[in-house]
Design a protein around this motif. Sequence first.
Motif, PDB file in Angstrom:
ATOM      1  N   TRP A  57       0.930  -1.091  -0.105  1.00 25.42           N
ATOM      2  CA  TRP A  57      -0.055   0.072  -0.082  1.00 25.42           C
ATOM      3  C   TRP A  57       0.861   1.134   0.121  1.00 25.42           C
ATOM      4  CZ3 TRP A  57      -5.088  -0.537  -0.881  1.00 25.42           C
ATOM      5  CH2 TRP A  57      -5.501  -1.907  -0.582  1.00 25.42           C
ATOM      6  N   LEU A  58       1.883   1.234   0.727  1.00 29.15           N
ATOM      7  CA  LEU A  58       2.902   2.624   0.981  1.00 29.15           C
ATOM      8  C   LEU A  58       3.338   2.782  -0.332  1.00 29.15           C
ATOM      9  CD1 LEU A  58       4.388   1.860   4.523  1.00 29.15           C
ATOM     10  CD2 LEU A  58       2.398   3.312   3.983  1.00 29.15           C
ATOM     11  N   ASP A  59       3.708   1.760  -1.388  1.00 35.74           N
ATOM     12  CA  ASP A  59       4.425   1.964  -2.397  1.00 35.74           C
ATOM     13  C   ASP A  59       3.553   2.464  -3.546  1.00 35.74           C
ATOM     14  OD1 ASP A  59       6.695   1.034  -1.564  1.00 35.74           O
ATOM     15  OD2 ASP A  59       6.576  -1.097  -2.279  1.00 35.74           O
ATOM     16  N   ARG A  60       2.072   2.487  -3.346  1.00 37.11           N
ATOM     17  CA  ARG A  60       1.310   2.677  -4.361  1.00 37.11           C
ATOM     18  C   ARG A  60       0.795   4.102  -4.037  1.00 37.11           C
ATOM     19  NH1 ARG A  60       1.510  -3.078  -4.814  1.00 37.11           N
ATOM     20  NH2 ARG A  60       1.744  -3.340  -7.029  1.00 37.11           N
ATOM     21  N   LEU A  61       0.383   4.508  -2.751  1.00 37.00           N
ATOM     22  CA  LEU A  61      -0.653   5.539  -2.494  1.00 37.00           C
ATOM     23  C   LEU A  61      -0.177   6.649  -2.146  1.00 37.00           C
ATOM     24  CD1 LEU A  61      -3.782   3.447  -1.096  1.00 37.00           C
ATOM     25  CD2 LEU A  61      -3.183   4.071  -3.608  1.00 37.00           C
ATOM     26  N   GLY A  62       1.066   6.668  -2.023  1.00 37.77           N
ATOM     27  CA  GLY A  62       1.645   7.990  -1.434  1.00 37.77           C
ATOM     28  C   GLY A  62       1.605   9.102  -2.170  1.00 37.77           C
ATOM     29  N   PRO A  63       2.267  10.517  -1.977  1.00 40.32           N
ATOM     30  CA  PRO A  63       3.121  10.672  -0.724  1.00 40.32           C
ATOM     31  C   PRO A  63       2.331  10.490   0.628  1.00 40.32           C
ATOM     32  CG  PRO A  63       2.590  12.921  -1.922  1.00 40.32           C
ATOM     33  CD  PRO A  63       1.957  11.631  -2.648  1.00 40.32           C
ATOM     34  N   TRP A  64       3.139  10.323   1.449  1.00 38.57           N
ATOM     35  CA  TRP A  64       2.450  10.051   2.811  1.00 38.57           C
ATOM     36  C   TRP A  64       3.004  11.003   3.826  1.00 38.57           C
ATOM     37  CZ3 TRP A  64      -0.968   6.414   2.875  1.00 38.57           C
ATOM     38  CH2 TRP A  64      -0.858   5.262   1.917  1.00 38.57           C
ATOM     39  N   LYS A  65       2.201  11.343   4.781  1.00 39.74           N
ATOM     40  CA  LYS A  65       2.397  12.225   6.088  1.00 39.74           C
ATOM     41  C   LYS A  65       2.450  11.208   7.170  1.00 39.74           C
ATOM     42  CE  LYS A  65       1.168  15.889   9.172  1.00 39.74           C
ATOM     43  NZ  LYS A  65      -0.148  16.972   9.273  1.00 39.74           N
ATOM     44  N   THR A  66       3.570  11.264   8.189  1.00 44.06           N
ATOM     45  CA  THR A  66       3.712  10.424   9.267  1.00 44.06           C
ATOM     46  C   THR A  66       3.063  10.776  10.453  1.00 44.06           C
ATOM     47  OG1 THR A  66       5.919   9.576   8.642  1.00 44.06           O
ATOM     48  CG2 THR A  66       5.534   9.369  10.739  1.00 44.06           C
ATOM     49  N   VAL A  67       2.154  10.076  10.856  1.00 41.47           N
ATOM     50  CA  VAL A  67       1.426  10.586  12.228  1.00 41.47           C
ATOM     51  C   VAL A  67       1.771   9.611  13.369  1.00 41.47           C
ATOM     52  CG1 VAL A  67      -1.056  10.854  13.414  1.00 41.47           C
ATOM     53  CG2 VAL A  67      -0.453  11.305  11.014  1.00 41.47           C
ATOM     54  N   PRO A  68       2.673  10.073  14.268  1.00 40.05           N
ATOM     55  CA  PRO A  68       2.986   9.208  15.402  1.00 40.05           C
ATOM     56  C   PRO A  68       1.923   9.120  16.369  1.00 40.05           C
ATOM     57  CG  PRO A  68       4.506  10.830  15.081  1.00 40.05           C
ATOM     58  CD  PRO A  68       3.355  11.357  14.050  1.00 40.05           C
ATOM     59  N   ILE A  69       1.590   7.784  16.893  1.00 37.55           N
ATOM     60  CA  ILE A  69       0.485   7.417  17.784  1.00 37.55           C
ATOM     61  C   ILE A  69       1.180   6.829  19.167  1.00 37.55           C
ATOM     62  CG2 ILE A  69      -1.519   6.255  18.083  1.00 37.55           C
ATOM     63  CD1 ILE A  69      -2.053   8.540  16.029  1.00 37.55           C
ATOM     64  N   ALA A  70       1.145   7.470  20.275  1.00 34.73           N
ATOM     65  CA  ALA A  70       1.466   6.887  21.153  1.00 34.73           C
ATOM     66  C   ALA A  70       0.965   5.456  21.525  1.00 34.73           C
ATOM     67  CB  ALA A  70       1.225   7.627  22.548  1.00 34.73           C
ATOM     68  N   GLY A  71       1.536   4.590  22.061  1.00 34.51           N
ATOM     69  CA  GLY A  71       1.148   3.035  22.190  1.00 34.51           C
ATOM     70  C   GLY A  71       0.938   1.979  20.958  1.00 34.51           C
ATOM     71  N   LEU A  72       1.277   2.578  19.843  1.00 34.61           N
ATOM     72  CA  LEU A  72       1.426   1.669  18.703  1.00 34.61           C
ATOM     73  C   LEU A  72       2.814   0.810  19.174  1.00 34.61           C
ATOM     74  CD1 LEU A  72       0.668   3.756  15.540  1.00 34.61           C
ATOM     75  CD2 LEU A  72      -0.902   2.191  16.831  1.00 34.61           C
ATOM     76  N   SER A  73       2.833  -0.292  18.406  1.00 33.34           N
ATOM     77  CA  SER A  73       4.025  -1.022  18.160  1.00 33.34           C
ATOM     78  C   SER A  73       5.225  -0.512  18.085  1.00 33.34           C
ATOM     79  CB  SER A  73       3.924  -2.430  17.150  1.00 33.34           C
ATOM     80  OG  SER A  73       5.298  -2.778  17.115  1.00 33.34           O
ATOM     81  N   PRO A  74       6.433  -0.596  19.039  1.00 35.14           N
ATOM     82  CA  PRO A  74       7.590   0.132  18.713  1.00 35.14           C
ATOM     83  C   PRO A  74       8.075  -0.432  17.483  1.00 35.14           C
ATOM     84  CG  PRO A  74       7.911  -1.909  20.384  1.00 35.14           C
ATOM     85  CD  PRO A  74       6.370  -1.581  20.073  1.00 35.14           C
TER      86      PRO A  74
END
Length: 354
Positions: A57-74
């Motif tokens: 998905w990341l290879d096809r639908l970008g560009p992307w903005k990164t949104v950090p979310i506390a508590g997601l997998s490290p």
Amino acid sequence: MMIRSIISAALLSLAAGTALPSFARDSGSATQPDSARYNRPVKVMIITMLGPEAQVWLDRLGPWKTVPIAGLSPDYPNVHCNRHDVCVVTTGMGYANASASIMALTFSARLDLRHTYFLISGIAGVDPARGTAGSAAWAKYLVDFGIQWELDAREIPADWNSGYLDINTKNPSQKPALDYRNEVFNLNPELADAAFALSRNVVLADSAEAEAARSNFSYAPANQPPAVIQCDIASSNTWWSGTLLGQRAREWTNIVTDNKGVYCMTAQEDNATVEALKRASSIKRVDLNRVAALRTGSDFDRPYQGQTSADNLLHYAEQGGFATATENLYRAGNPLVQDIVTHWRQWHNGVPRR
């Protein structure tokens, strides 16, 4: 045989009773806290479990903005969102990672998920009676295969056809009381049908390796090219291989869905993911009618005739299904994503009638 191709890929890169919990009946009844402040609205959230599933998905639908979310997998601490309000999250593998990540995602105020469509997008083991390597299945039922009693396989009673039986029952054919309330989820059938209709004619990826592996089977659809299908998902943290275990997955799916579900994909995280979404729906942070599940076959859940279950398990990577399965997550899932984004006015208030 639970998503066994994951390991090599990673190295390479309801109250008690009989009623099923239906999303149409559980859209959340509690009031949203007044203190909640939402940031970015999301039209589609693609839920993946490991890096390669997300990367297609990341290879096809970008560009992307990164949104950090506390508590997601490290290992996957950020959600990625594009200008069309399509986002991708990666939970990490297994029940604990999936539920913890989705709880963190849905209880964060950084994203507005109240009108979001969620697409679970992951690879799986496939029942050769229903599909083949690369097949893409839209599910209406998610069944937890791990919530059962188990007897030692060497000590199964002679008149039983399985060493598994439902908790607090007397034999393998009885239906349990569904005390856990997450043994089975009934996804919105209108959304599942819409997703299938949009993708049923897409050309799926295939490979020479997958073709060679499926030629070992003497019957269809196992020995046919992959297709988009509709059938259901059994989840368990235990990865397994075997004809008898596969038969139990079919029977268990029939039992807990009152013969409405049809098992075809064996995965790992989906019931844990949806249970976390259900908790968020209780305070109206998400709408459970907007959850779709797509699994693609990366390998077979049982051996072909003449092969042992051990050989099937230990040589899963030689079935050639991983690359086609990950690619087909995008090919089968993207028509739904694009239809939602392109026709958002029709989708905003719910699945449009067709």
